[in-house]
Design an enzyme around this catalytic site. Structure first.
Site, PDB file in Angstrom:
ATOM      1  N   GLY A   1       3.618   7.514   3.269  1.00 45.47           N
ATOM      2  CA  GLY A   1       4.845   6.443   3.308  1.00 45.47           C
ATOM      3  C   GLY A   1       4.421   5.358   2.292  1.00 45.47           C
TER       4      GLY A   1
ATOM      5  CB  VAL B   1       2.268  -0.139   3.809  1.00 43.18           C
ATOM      6  CG1 VAL B   1       2.035  -1.023   5.055  1.00 43.18           C
ATOM      7  CG2 VAL B   1       1.603   1.289   4.240  1.00 43.18           C
TER       8      VAL B   1
ATOM      9  CG  ASP C   1      -7.111  10.975   5.329  1.00 40.91           C
ATOM     10  OD1 ASP C   1      -7.980  10.997   4.759  1.00 40.91           O
ATOM     11  OD2 ASP C   1      -6.115  10.557   4.989  1.00 40.91           O
TER      12      ASP C   1
ATOM     13  N   GLY D   1       0.754  -1.014  -0.006  1.00 41.46           N
ATOM     14  CA  GLY D   1      -0.192   0.036   0.005  1.00 41.46           C
ATOM     15  C   GLY D   1       0.822   1.367   0.038  1.00 41.46           C
ATOM     16  NE  ARG D   2       3.665   3.552  -4.134  1.00 36.75           N
ATOM     17  CZ  ARG D   2       4.888   3.880  -4.168  1.00 36.75           C
ATOM     18  NH1 ARG D   2       5.166   5.032  -3.939  1.00 36.75           N
ATOM     19  NH2 ARG D   2       5.958   3.062  -4.514  1.00 36.75           N
TER      20      ARG D   2
ATOM     21  CE  LYS E   1       2.102   4.874   5.909  1.00 36.73           C
ATOM     22  NZ  LYS E   1       0.570   4.940   6.240  1.00 36.73           N
TER      23      LYS E   1
END
Ligand SMILES: *[C@@H]1O[C@H](CO)[C@@H](O)[C@H](O)[C@H]1NC(C)=O
Ligand SMILES: *[C@@H]1O[C@H](CO)[C@@H](O)[C@H](O)[C@H]1NC(C)=O
Ligand SMILES: *[C@@H]1O[C@H](CO)[C@@H](O)[C@H](O)[C@H]1NC(C)=O
Ligand SMILES: *[C@@H]1O[C@H](CO)[C@@H](O)[C@H](O)[C@H]1NC(C)=O
Ligand SMILES: *[C@@H]1O[C@H](CO)[C@@H](O)[C@H](O)[C@H]1NC(C)=O
Ligand SMILES: *[C@@H]1O[C@H](CO)[C@@H](O)[C@H](O)[C@H]1NC(C)=O
Ligand SMILES: *[C@@H]1O[C@H](CO)[C@@H](O)[C@H](O)[C@H]1NC(C)=O
Length: 782
Positions: free
Chosen positions: A520, A522, A628, A515-516, A536
């Site tokens: 950062g 991950v 978020d 992931g991103r 991360k």
């Protein structure tokens, strides 16, 4: 700097004659009636003299010197806190035989150092705030550092012979009920020592000291805070303050609300701010509300106590005496019934703890026991059986929207008590609530953001950077010594530091990206103990290791079953990495797009997410907004239990305003952002409520706010909210059917889906005051 402050102090204090020196000679005295009769340390930081602590009540004390016009004194030590003296004719004298005596107007000795000396002695206020009685050749006979009140100053040790005792209240300085000291097993902790009961509550009493990160094998029992803001003690308890480094002044104090805090200030003209505190939840200290009552913590108003139904307050001027029953229980099981008190927990005094298969087994256990006042039961995590605790006393009660058990109160069968009895009772504010500043500041970027947003709404996924401040009450209680402690990873202190090479190996050279975002990339990794982790790597983290550690500490300290667990971090050279538990089932976003969730899972995800947000908004003393919330940040474990990720991360990223380290930047995501961001309104926890509402609407409708759907269907383009509202208004009866995602099919609980949709619509109201709080959401969903 220090020199100019000293000069400033000197200039503003109007010393008269020689009465303000740092020493008192034999045979002389300080009078309560003469305000110039004070001792001032050579560096002018500390003063000693009489302070007024009530009407015609004075104590001899040491305090931080303030400019003359500046109020009030910040006392670090008090000689006679429990026996104040008269404002007339009282005086502190150093007698010819080497004793310090504080004599009241009525010639009663209110306090004395109980010393004597044949040689000449002198009483001297030193630069570190220590008042020392020493012989002229140097031998120390007595010093105030050996008899602390409720405060430690840097360099002042807490030892096996000393303890800090809180004051009764903010305004009453006499000895209160909370102590900060080493206990018999050499562990430093917080204890409640009330008139009738006593107990320890920090570190968490159910943890053995080892699991709390402490050792009890060093009986030297010394704890001390240095001038940079590092505290360590012989039980291996360590923390650094959030402002680690040189600030002008610091003090560690056990407050009358039962918490220990470090206060700092950068100049004598500034206010003190909290730079560390031991406890992050308002109702954690014991003894706040006495027997048969419970504590409720609300951000706006602080703590308050409520009596259980069927009980009344014993003493209106003293909540610690609790409430007394208005009924009498007989010993016959057939004459009792139980009233459900949801979300209320009473700590301790369990007569039995058993695992039972159903509710009535627990009820019977209580009925068989004449002394049983009620019981608490809760599911275990895997929901195979109940935990059942029968209670002989209902003490240390607290209500928390996120507590998942329920207390059942035993009442006579014929009674007229109900829930309403306590819900409508007038609320009573606790005498001691320490008000913490909770500023929440947006930067000047707003105008720009606003214009930019208007222009870019059509541009697809777009992130806006907004700013917020969290009053930084940072906690760093885990020490590096945990690093080598295998086998305790999953306990409370499993949090540890990893080396970069270790993480590089775990991720096979950062090869498997999963992931991103959130600052950062991950990677998936397997730690040396075979645990799967999500690692991360931050692009742009703060460089200072101390600050990074303090920030990570606050995240690592938070603990909730719906919060993703952080196992550790790495801060080496330029590298900054965070190690999290790995979630098999990926994110809610992935699961929504692949349609793997049935309505039960969705409901459970909505509830779990609401719980953790209620925890972050209302339970922690650190006031935390996520800012978020989106399906990408809600991860799912193997049981599809939601785990909130990426919270607090913004504070680790290097987008700071250098002039104000307490302002950090965070990203919101278009489609989930509340209108406040655009209209430049104050940011409150209601921004998270809004985003949460959007996520729930997405789950219900299966329509994304950020993806557009075409090919003959209506286009939503982020207008899910209006679409659902229109459906609800236009087709009154079957609106639910129309909005619910087709893939769910007909197989769902109408009532629950209706609750879910209605709650979501409330959450996305434009007017933030009309949105519910997260704990109200939890209540509605439960
Ligand atoms: C402070 O509290 C103590 C103990 O309850 C009490 O005896 C004393 O009168 C109080 N002092 C003031 C000034 O209220
Ligand atoms: C306590 O800390 C010291 C120094 O950091 C370390 O050597 C020791 O192993 C620690 N003891 C325990 C029991 O963790
Ligand atoms: C605290 O840490 C300092 C420096 O690491 C050390 O010198 C001191 O002995 C420690 N004190 C205690 C009480 O462990
Ligand atoms: C206890 O801690 C102190 C300070 O950290 C240290 O000097 C001493 O050696 C320790 N004692 C034992 C028995 O570990
Ligand atoms: C109520 O509590 C106060 C303070 O602890 C005490 O002085 C007073 O006597 C109590 N009153 C009664 C009726 O018990
Ligand atoms: C409950 O049981 C006791 C003895 O078992 C009996 O004396 C009593 O009358 C019963 N009470 C009720 C309300 O049935
Ligand atoms: C509850 O559990 C007990 C034993 O744990 C059992 O004897 C009883 O039949 C159960 N009752 C119900 C209603 O399942």
């Amino acid at each position: 700097m220090a020199l100019s402050i000293t000069l400033f102090l000197l200039a503003s204090m109007h010393f008269q004659g020689s009465s303000s020196s740092s020493s008192l000679r034999m045979g002389s005295s300080l009078s309560v009636e003469n305000p110039q009769h004070i001792l001032i340390s050579p560096n002018a930081i500390f003063s000693a003299g009489f302070v007024s602590i009530g009407e015609n009540a004075y104590s001899f004390a040491i305090w931080f010197t303030e400019p003359r016009f500046h109020s009030p004194n910040t006392v670090t030590w008090m000689a006679n806190r429990d026996q104040p003296v008269n404002g007339k004719r009282s005086k502190l004298s150093l007698t010819d035989d080497g004793n310090i005596v504080l004599i009241d107007a009525s010639l009663i000795t209110a306090w004395s150092s109980n010393t004597d000396s044949l040689d000449p002695v002198e009483l001297h206020l030193k630069d570190d705030g220590n008042l020392v009685l020493h012989q002229l050749q140097g031998t120390v006979l007595w010093q105030s550092f050996d008899f602390p009140t409720d405060t430690l100053v840097p360099g002042q040790p807490l030892t096996r012979y000393t303890q800090l005792v809180s004051s009764r209240s903010e305004s009453n300085h006499s000895s209160g009920f909370y102590t900060f000291s080493f206990d018999d097993s050499n562990v430093l902790g917080l204890h409640y020592d009330g008139p009738d009961v006593s107990s320890s509550y920090w570190p968490q009493p159910w943890l053995i000291s080892w699991d709390a990160g402490r050792t009890n094998f060093n009986s030297s029992r010394i704890g001390v805070m240095n001038f940079l803001g590092l505290f360590n003690s012989t039980d291996n308890f360590t923390f650094v303050t959030s402002d680690y480094g040189t600030v002008l002044q610091r003090r560690l104090k056990v407050d009358c609300d039962g918490n220990v805090r470090v206060y700092s200030r950068k100049s004598v003209l500034q206010k003190w701010y909290v730079s560390w505190q031991a406890i992050s939840s308002g109702c954690t200290p014991h003894g706040i509300c006495g027997p048969n009552s419970f504590c409720v913590y609300v951000h706006a108003s602080g703590r308050k106590c409520l009596c259980l139904p069927g009980h009344r307050l014993k003493n209106h001027s003293d909540w610690s005496q609790g409430c007394e029953p208005l009924f009498q229980l007989t010993c016959h099981g057939n004459e009792s019934m139980f009233l459900e008190i949801p979300n209320v927990e009473f700590y301790g005094y369990d007569n039995h703890y058993v695992e039972v298969s159903n509710y009535s087994a627990c009820e019977n256990l209580c009925l068989q026991d004449c002394n049983c006042k009620g019981f608490q039961h809760s599911y275990t995590d895997d929901k195979r059986f109940y935990r059942c605790y029968t209670k002989t006393q209902l003490l240390n009660g607290k209500r928390s929207p996120v507590f998942q058990g329920t207390t059942y109160l035993r009442l006579p069968k014929s009674n007229s008590f109900s829930h309403k009895q306590y819900a409508s009772e007038p609320l009573y504010d606790h005498v001691c609530s320490v008000q913490l500043q909770r500023a929440y500041i947006k930067t000047h970027a707003n105008r720009f953001v606003k214009i930019f947003l208007w222009f870019s709404t059509a541009l697809g996924a777009f992130e806006v950077i907004c700013a917020f401040a969290i009053w930084r009450l940072l906690v760093w209680t885990r020490q590096k010594s945990n690093v080598d402690r295998e086998g305790y990873h999953l306990t409370e202190t499993g949090f540890r530091k990893f080396s970069f090479s270790e993480l590089k190996k775990a991720t096979k050279g950062f090869s498997e990206e999963i992931g991103r975002g959130g600052g950062g990339v991950v990677y998936k990794g397997i730690l040396s103990d075979q645990r799967h982790a999500a690692i991360k790597r931050l692009y742009n983290a703060k460089q200072g290791e101390g600050e990074f550690l303090a920030e990570v500490g606050i995240i690592g300290k938070l603990n909730h079953m719906n919060l993703i667990e952080m196992w550790g971090y790495c801060a080496e050279g330029k590298h900054r990495l965070l190690v999290y538990e790995y979630m098999e089932n990926g994110s809610l976003a992935e699961n929504l797009s692949s349609n793997t969730l049935d309505w039960r899972k969705k409901y459970n995800i909505a509830l779990g997410t609401a719980r953790v947000l209620a925890y972050l908004h209302e339970e922690c003393l650190e006031w935390i907004l996520h800012c978020d919330i989106k399906p990408q940040n809600i991860l799912l474990d193997s049981n599809y239990e939601p785990k909130l990720a990426d919270f607090g991360l913004s504070k680790l990223l290097n987008r700071n305003n250098p002039n104000n380290p307490s302002i950090s930047m965070i990203r919101g995501t278009r489609g989930y952002m509340a209108p406040e961001w655009v209209f430049n309104l104050p940011i409150t926890s209601k921004v998270d409520v809004y985003s949460y509402g959007i996520v729930v609407l997405e789950m219900v409708t299966g329509k994304s706010t950020t993806r557009s759907i075409h090919n003959g269907e209506e286009r939503y383009d982020g207008r899910v909210v209006e679409w659902v509202r229109e459906k609800r208004e236009n087709s009154s009866s079957c609106w639910l059917k129309e909005i619910i995602e087709a893939d769910i099919g007909g197989d769902y609980d109408d009532r629950k889906m209706e609750i879910l949709s209605k709650v979501a619509l409330k959450c996305v109201m434009e007017d933030r005051d009309s949105r519910p709080t997260m704990s109200q959401v939890v209540e509605m969903l439960q």
